[in-house]
Write a protein that holds these residues in place. Structure first.
Motif: not given
Length: 311
Positions: A148-169
C-alpha cells in the motif's frame, strides 16, 4: 560598464531557481521538473482518480484508457466532465503529442508497454515527461512485493511534481489513520488463503507478488495463494489453484464478463467442487479501480476484511 548583482541578491535568486526544480524517483529513473506540469494526461481509471483527489483537473488536458475497458467511478466523474477522453484504450504517441501534453502519468501495462511506441524515452523529444506508476515498475526492474506504500508514494510524488505536497500529505495521513482505526477494531484469525480471479476460463489470469491485490489481501488478514508467482499480473493454471485450495476467491469486476458470471463459472465447474471457497460460497468482488493502485485501495481493504472476518 557591465553591471553585476550584489552577491546576496544573486545568491537568493539562484536559490529560488533551484527551489523551483523538483526531482522524484520514477521506477529506475530520477525525473526533474523545472516547473509543475500544466498540460497533463493520465491513463487508466485508477491513475486518473489519483490526479483528481489531488485536485489536479485544472492541470490536465485529458485522460486516456478508461471507456475502452472500465468506467470512471461515479463520484469522480464530475471531476473530468470538462476534460476529453483522448483515447479509449492505450494512447498512441501522436495522441499525446497532438494534445500538446507536457506530462503523462502512466505505467507499464497501464498505458505503456515495454518496447512500445509510448515510453519515457520516446516521449522525451516532444517535451512530455513521464511519471510511472510504482506498482508497474516490476515490469522493468527488480523490486519488493506490492505494498500500500506504493500508492502512498505515488500520491506524494505527484504532490511534489504539481506543487501540492501539503494536499498529498494530508490525504496520505488521512488514509493511514483511517486504516489504523479500522484495523484496531478488526478481530482476525489465521491468515486466509485467497485467490484473485481476474479473468479467463481455460487458464486464469491472476495477481502475483507484485500486484496490488497481494498487498490489499495481506492488509485485510489474508494471504494471496499466488504470492510466489514472480510477476505482477499473469496467467497460471487451474491445477495450481486447486492444489493450493483457496478459502476465499476475490473476483475483479470489469469488462464484458461480469463478476457474477465468473462466480457462476467456478461454482458450476466440477473441477472446483472441493475448493473451500466453492464449498462455502466465499466470493468477494472488487471493482477494477479498487484492485489497482489508487485512492479506492482503502475501501478495498475494508471490503476484503469484512468478507474475511465478518462485520
Amino acid at each position: 560598464m557591465k553591471k553585476t548583482l550584489p552577491a546576496a541578491i544573486a545568491l537568493a535568486l539562484t536559490a529560488g531557481l533551484a527551489a523551483a526544480e523538483t526531482t522524484v524517483q520514477s521506477c529506475n529513473r530520477s525525473v526533474t521538473f523545472d516547473a509543475p506540469p500544466a498540460r497533463a494526461i493520465s491513463n487508466d481509471v485508477n491513475l486518473t482518480e489519483m490526479m483528481l483527489v489531488l485536485g489536479l483537473a485544472d492541470r490536465m488536458v485529458g485522460y486516456t484508457g478508461i471507456s475502452g475497458w472500465k468506467t470512471l467511478e461515479e463520484d469522480m466523474r464530475a471531476g473530468v466532465e470538462q476534460l476529453p477522453e483522448l483515447s479509449a484504450k492505450y494512447p498512441s504517441k501522436e495522441v499525446l503529442v497532438g494534445a500538446d501534453a507536457d506530462f503523462f502519468f502512466a505505467g507499464w501495462n497501464y498505458g505503456m508497454k515495454v518496447g512500445g511506441e509510448v515510453t519515457p524515452e520516446t516521449l522525451a523529444p516532444f517535451g512530455i515527461q513521464v511519471y510511472e506508476l510504482t506498482e508497474s515498475c516490476a515490469h522493468i526492474m527488480d523490486r519488493d512485493k506490492a505494498s500500500i506504500e506504493d500508492m502512498y508514494a505515488d500520491l506524494m510524488n505527484l504532490g511534489r511534481i504539481f506543487d501540492v505536497e501539503a494536499r498529498a500529505a494530508e490525504l496520505v495521513d488521512g488514509y493511514r489513520a483511517d486504516l489504523s482505526a479500522f484495523a484496531s477494531g478488526l478481530d482476525t484469525g489465521e491468515p486466509l488463503r485467497v485467490f484473485v480471479y481476474d479473468s479467463g476460463e481455460d487458464t486464469p489470469f491472476t495477481a502475483g507478488l507484485y500486484a496490488m491485490p497481494t498487498a490489499l489481501i495481506e492488509a485485510a488478514g489474508g494471504v494471496n495463494i499466488m504470492n510466489d508467482f514472480d510477476k505482477s499480473w499473469g496467467t497460471v493454471t487451474w491445477e495450481e489453484v486447486v492444489e493450493r485450495n483457496p478459502e476465499v476467491v476475490v473476483i475483479v469486476n470489469y469488462g464484458d464478463v461480469t463478476a457474477e458470471q465468473k462466480r457462476a463459472f467456478m461454482m458450476s465447474n466440477p473441477a472446483f467442487a472441493d475448493l473451500e471457497a466453492v464449498k462455502n460460497d466465499r466470493f468477494v468482488t472488487l471493482e477494477y479501480v479498487e484492485a489497482t493502485p489508487g485512492p479506492r485501495n482503502i475501501q478495498a481493504i475494508k471490503t476484503l476484511a469484512r468478507a474475511f472476518w465478518g462485520e
